[in-house]
Design a protein around this motif. Structure first.
Motif, PDB file in Angstrom:
ATOM      1  N   ALA A 247     -16.940   7.501  -3.110  1.00 43.16           N
ATOM      2  CA  ALA A 247     -15.814   8.243  -2.537  1.00 43.16           C
ATOM      3  C   ALA A 247     -15.719   7.987  -1.035  1.00 43.16           C
ATOM      4  O   ALA A 247     -14.624   7.847  -0.474  1.00 43.16           O
ATOM      5  CB  ALA A 247     -15.972   9.732  -2.813  1.00 43.16           C
ATOM      6  N   GLU A 248     -16.871   7.915  -0.361  1.00 43.82           N
ATOM      7  CA  GLU A 248     -16.860   7.617   1.069  1.00 43.82           C
ATOM      8  C   GLU A 248     -16.424   6.180   1.332  1.00 43.82           C
ATOM      9  O   GLU A 248     -15.690   5.905   2.291  1.00 43.82           O
ATOM     10  CB  GLU A 248     -18.246   7.863   1.660  1.00 43.82           C
ATOM     11  CG  GLU A 248     -18.616   9.339   1.759  1.00 43.82           C
ATOM     12  CD  GLU A 248     -20.039   9.546   2.235  1.00 43.82           C
ATOM     13  OE1 GLU A 248     -20.279  10.533   2.954  1.00 43.82           O
ATOM     14  OE2 GLU A 248     -20.922   8.721   1.878  1.00 43.82           O
ATOM     15  N   LYS A 249     -16.869   5.250   0.486  1.00 47.97           N
ATOM     16  CA  LYS A 249     -16.440   3.859   0.663  1.00 47.97           C
ATOM     17  C   LYS A 249     -14.924   3.733   0.536  1.00 47.97           C
ATOM     18  O   LYS A 249     -14.291   2.953   1.261  1.00 47.97           O
ATOM     19  CB  LYS A 249     -17.135   2.952  -0.352  1.00 47.97           C
ATOM     20  CG  LYS A 249     -18.583   2.638  -0.023  1.00 47.97           C
ATOM     21  CD  LYS A 249     -19.146   1.609  -1.002  1.00 47.97           C
ATOM     22  CE  LYS A 249     -20.579   1.239  -0.672  1.00 47.97           C
ATOM     23  NZ  LYS A 249     -21.115   0.209  -1.579  1.00 47.97           N
ATOM     24  N   LEU A 250     -14.354   4.480  -0.384  1.00 47.94           N
ATOM     25  CA  LEU A 250     -12.901   4.440  -0.549  1.00 47.94           C
ATOM     26  C   LEU A 250     -12.210   4.807   0.760  1.00 47.94           C
ATOM     27  O   LEU A 250     -11.302   4.097   1.223  1.00 47.94           O
ATOM     28  CB  LEU A 250     -12.476   5.386  -1.670  1.00 47.94           C
ATOM     29  CG  LEU A 250     -10.968   5.553  -1.863  1.00 47.94           C
ATOM     30  CD1 LEU A 250     -10.311   4.224  -2.220  1.00 47.94           C
ATOM     31  CD2 LEU A 250     -10.689   6.598  -2.949  1.00 47.94           C
ATOM     32  N   ILE A 280     -10.439  -1.341  -1.693  1.00 49.42           N
ATOM     33  CA  ILE A 280      -9.855  -0.014  -1.885  1.00 49.42           C
ATOM     34  C   ILE A 280      -9.552   0.205  -3.363  1.00 49.42           C
ATOM     35  O   ILE A 280      -9.861   1.254  -3.931  1.00 49.42           O
ATOM     36  CB  ILE A 280      -8.577   0.144  -1.034  1.00 49.42           C
ATOM     37  CG1 ILE A 280      -8.943   0.181   0.455  1.00 49.42           C
ATOM     38  CG2 ILE A 280      -7.804   1.399  -1.429  1.00 49.42           C
ATOM     39  CD1 ILE A 280      -7.743   0.088   1.390  1.00 49.42           C
ATOM     40  N   GLY A 281      -8.963  -0.802  -3.993  1.00 47.49           N
ATOM     41  CA  GLY A 281      -8.679  -0.686  -5.423  1.00 47.49           C
ATOM     42  C   GLY A 281      -9.936  -0.555  -6.250  1.00 47.49           C
ATOM     43  O   GLY A 281      -9.984   0.189  -7.240  1.00 47.49           O
ATOM     44  N   GLN A 282     -10.992  -1.252  -5.839  1.00 45.81           N
ATOM     45  CA  GLN A 282     -12.251  -1.215  -6.578  1.00 45.81           C
ATOM     46  C   GLN A 282     -12.881   0.167  -6.562  1.00 45.81           C
ATOM     47  O   GLN A 282     -13.514   0.589  -7.547  1.00 45.81           O
ATOM     48  CB  GLN A 282     -13.210  -2.238  -5.967  1.00 45.81           C
ATOM     49  CG  GLN A 282     -14.564  -2.339  -6.642  1.00 45.81           C
ATOM     50  CD  GLN A 282     -15.372  -3.499  -6.091  1.00 45.81           C
ATOM     51  OE1 GLN A 282     -14.899  -4.628  -6.069  1.00 45.81           O
ATOM     52  NE2 GLN A 282     -16.581  -3.223  -5.637  1.00 45.81           N
ATOM     53  N   TYR A 283     -12.716   0.900  -5.448  1.00 45.10           N
ATOM     54  CA  TYR A 283     -13.328   2.228  -5.332  1.00 45.10           C
ATOM     55  C   TYR A 283     -12.364   3.376  -5.630  1.00 45.10           C
ATOM     56  O   TYR A 283     -12.748   4.539  -5.558  1.00 45.10           O
ATOM     57  CB  TYR A 283     -13.931   2.392  -3.934  1.00 45.10           C
ATOM     58  CG  TYR A 283     -15.188   1.571  -3.780  1.00 45.10           C
ATOM     59  CD1 TYR A 283     -16.373   1.970  -4.374  1.00 45.10           C
ATOM     60  CD2 TYR A 283     -15.173   0.367  -3.076  1.00 45.10           C
ATOM     61  CE1 TYR A 283     -17.528   1.200  -4.267  1.00 45.10           C
ATOM     62  CE2 TYR A 283     -16.321  -0.412  -2.959  1.00 45.10           C
ATOM     63  CZ  TYR A 283     -17.492   0.017  -3.562  1.00 45.10           C
ATOM     64  OH  TYR A 283     -18.623  -0.740  -3.458  1.00 45.10           O
ATOM     65  N   PRO A 286      -8.458   5.810 -11.148  1.00 42.28           N
ATOM     66  CA  PRO A 286      -9.296   4.797 -11.798  1.00 42.28           C
ATOM     67  C   PRO A 286      -9.351   3.524 -10.962  1.00 42.28           C
ATOM     68  O   PRO A 286      -8.416   3.242 -10.212  1.00 42.28           O
ATOM     69  CB  PRO A 286      -8.587   4.558 -13.133  1.00 42.28           C
ATOM     70  CG  PRO A 286      -7.155   4.840 -12.832  1.00 42.28           C
ATOM     71  CD  PRO A 286      -7.166   5.977 -11.854  1.00 42.28           C
ATOM     72  N   PRO A 287     -10.443   2.756 -11.089  1.00 43.13           N
ATOM     73  CA  PRO A 287     -10.574   1.548 -10.278  1.00 43.13           C
ATOM     74  C   PRO A 287      -9.598   0.464 -10.702  1.00 43.13           C
ATOM     75  O   PRO A 287      -9.176   0.380 -11.861  1.00 43.13           O
ATOM     76  CB  PRO A 287     -12.021   1.119 -10.520  1.00 43.13           C
ATOM     77  CG  PRO A 287     -12.371   1.706 -11.851  1.00 43.13           C
ATOM     78  CD  PRO A 287     -11.601   2.990 -11.948  1.00 43.13           C
ATOM     79  N   LYS A 288      -9.244  -0.359  -9.745  1.00 44.10           N
ATOM     80  CA  LYS A 288      -8.399  -1.523 -10.006  1.00 44.10           C
ATOM     81  C   LYS A 288      -9.166  -2.747  -9.532  1.00 44.10           C
ATOM     82  O   LYS A 288      -9.405  -2.907  -8.330  1.00 44.10           O
ATOM     83  CB  LYS A 288      -7.073  -1.408  -9.261  1.00 44.10           C
ATOM     84  CG  LYS A 288      -6.117  -2.553  -9.562  1.00 44.10           C
ATOM     85  CD  LYS A 288      -4.775  -2.334  -8.889  1.00 44.10           C
ATOM     86  CE  LYS A 288      -3.811  -3.458  -9.241  1.00 44.10           C
ATOM     87  NZ  LYS A 288      -2.486  -3.272  -8.598  1.00 44.10           N
TER      88      LYS A 288
END
Length: 407
Positions: A247-250, A280-283, A286-288
């Motif tokens: 969540a912080e990485k996002l 950003i999408g990875q984290y 749902p992930p992208k």
């Protein structure tokens, strides 16, 4: 590297990160290779290094990075190998330092010492030279690294390096103290705003010191091992300074994506926005999933013993002595997303679409179906990279061209 040349290589330029030494003279707790870490240390054998370089040239490697530990602890060997790589035809040569040679600027020999460094480095074909800078606050950075006076020394050293045609990059490893002694904290929007503030402070500080280029290194924490990554490159750590929740990485990557464009008009910042958007999408939830990394396909890591790996994080997939690596090793299929190591992930996002263009109708279809925002950022990155002379660290910035990208 020109786009036509990349297309001739079917969109897969080859890059190798070579660990010249695992010795270090810094005390930063967020790196597993710091001077207080135990275990045997040493440098790559000179003959082994030359054989690795020769194999890189035979494979068509265009970019070779000499890393550590602290590469400059290898002494004259580093300069010898840079020259050897240039003679072998490798065009994009890089190395860097934790900045220890810029500490204690009050010493009477400081200017002469930096001058000799600049002369030795300028006499090689090195293209890019990075200097680690952990924080916008000098005291915070110096306490972390254990090199007093280094930031003042940097301010004095940069004009000397520039006079020798060397334009170093300020390398920021994203961490909780990049803005100063107060650690980055908060949740959701508050964390994003704090990260944005600290990043802006850092870029302002780098500019004020005299840097003309900067780059963001994404957090390298041991928590990535839970996602299937087992590091052979021991620069990872479990230290709280570089450990972030998903969540912080996002929020952190959102901040990077928003702050970098605001400073691109004054400072050549390599960090490609298309790669940040993919993270950003990875984290996200749902992930992208973005493009898989080209590690083990176009990009490789070589440890100080001369052994090859697809990446510094994939110790469980040894390739044996790199000098014996066959051409067939470069024909695999990209698949890995286990870490955020920018040395491989950033160029994977940058060069991946060029691979699609070179792959014929199937690749064109993949590119057409890609995230429209991702594609737009990629095109913007290419324009910005052209304005930065493809981040040539032997050339000063073109201020007029850069100003067009001001945020």
């Amino acid at each position: 590297m020109s786009i036509p040349r990349i297309l001739r290589q079917r969109g897969r330029p080859r890059q190798v990160v070579l660990q010249l030494t695992d010795r270090c003279n810094a005390r930063c707790a967020q790196c597993g290779m710091n001077v207080t870490a135990g275990g045997a240390r040493g440098d790559m054998d000179a003959d082994t290094a030359r054989r690795v370089i020769d194999r890189c040239a035979a494979l068509g490697v265009e970019a070779l990075s000499f890393t550590g530990g602290e590469p400059f602890l290898a002494g004259p060997l580093l300069f010898d190998l840079l020259r050897h790589a240039g003679r072998a035809g490798i065009r994009y040569l890089r190395t860097g330092t934790n900045g220890s040679m810029f500490a204690r600027p009050e010493a009477p020999d400081f200017t002469d010492r930096v001058g000799r460094l600049a002369e030795n480095l300028a006499a090689t074909p090195v293209r890019n030279f990075w200097i680690s800078l952990d924080s916008a606050d000098a005291a915070t950075h110096e306490a972390n690294r254990g090199h007093p006076g280094m930031v003042e020394g940097l301010a004095r050293a940069l004009p000397i390096l520039h006079a020798h045609g060397l334009y170093p990059t300020a390398n920021l490893a994203l961490n909780r103290h990049m803005g100063g002694p107060e650690p980055l904290a908060g949740h959701g929007r508050a964390f994003y705003e704090a990260a944005s503030r600290d990043l802006s402070r850092f870029f302002d500080r780098a500019t004020a010191l005299g840097f003309t280029m900067a780059n963001c290194c994404y957090p390298m924490c041991d928590a990535d091992r839970e996602k299937g990554a087992t590091a052979t490159y021991a620069a990872t750590s479990a230290d709280a300074r570089v450990t972030f929740s998903d969540a912080e990485k996002l929020e952190l990557f959102k901040a990077v994506g928003d702050v970098v464009p605001r400073h691109r008009g004054r400072l050549r910042i390599f960090t490609p926005l298309c790669a940040v958007h993919a993270l950003i999408g990875q984290y996200a939830r749902p992930p992208k999933q973005g493009r898989p990394c080209l590690g083990g396909v176009s990009f490789f890591y070589v440890d100080r013993h001369g052994d090859g790996f697809p990446c510094g994080y994939r110790a469980h997939e040894p390739l044996g002595p790199f000098r014996e690596l066959g051409d067939d090793a470069c024909n695999g299929k990209p698949h890995c997303r286990a870490c955020d190591w920018e040395c491989f992930r950033d160029p994977s996002e940058l060069f991946g679409p060029l691979g699609d263009l070179a792959a014929g109708p199937a690749g064109w279809l993949r590119l057409a179906r890609a995230d429209g925002r991702q594609r737009a950022l990629w095109l913007a990155d290419l324009r910005y990279f052209a304005a930065c002379d493809r981040f040539d660290g032997r050339r000063p910035p073109d201020r007029e061209r850069l100003a067009r990208f001001g945020g």
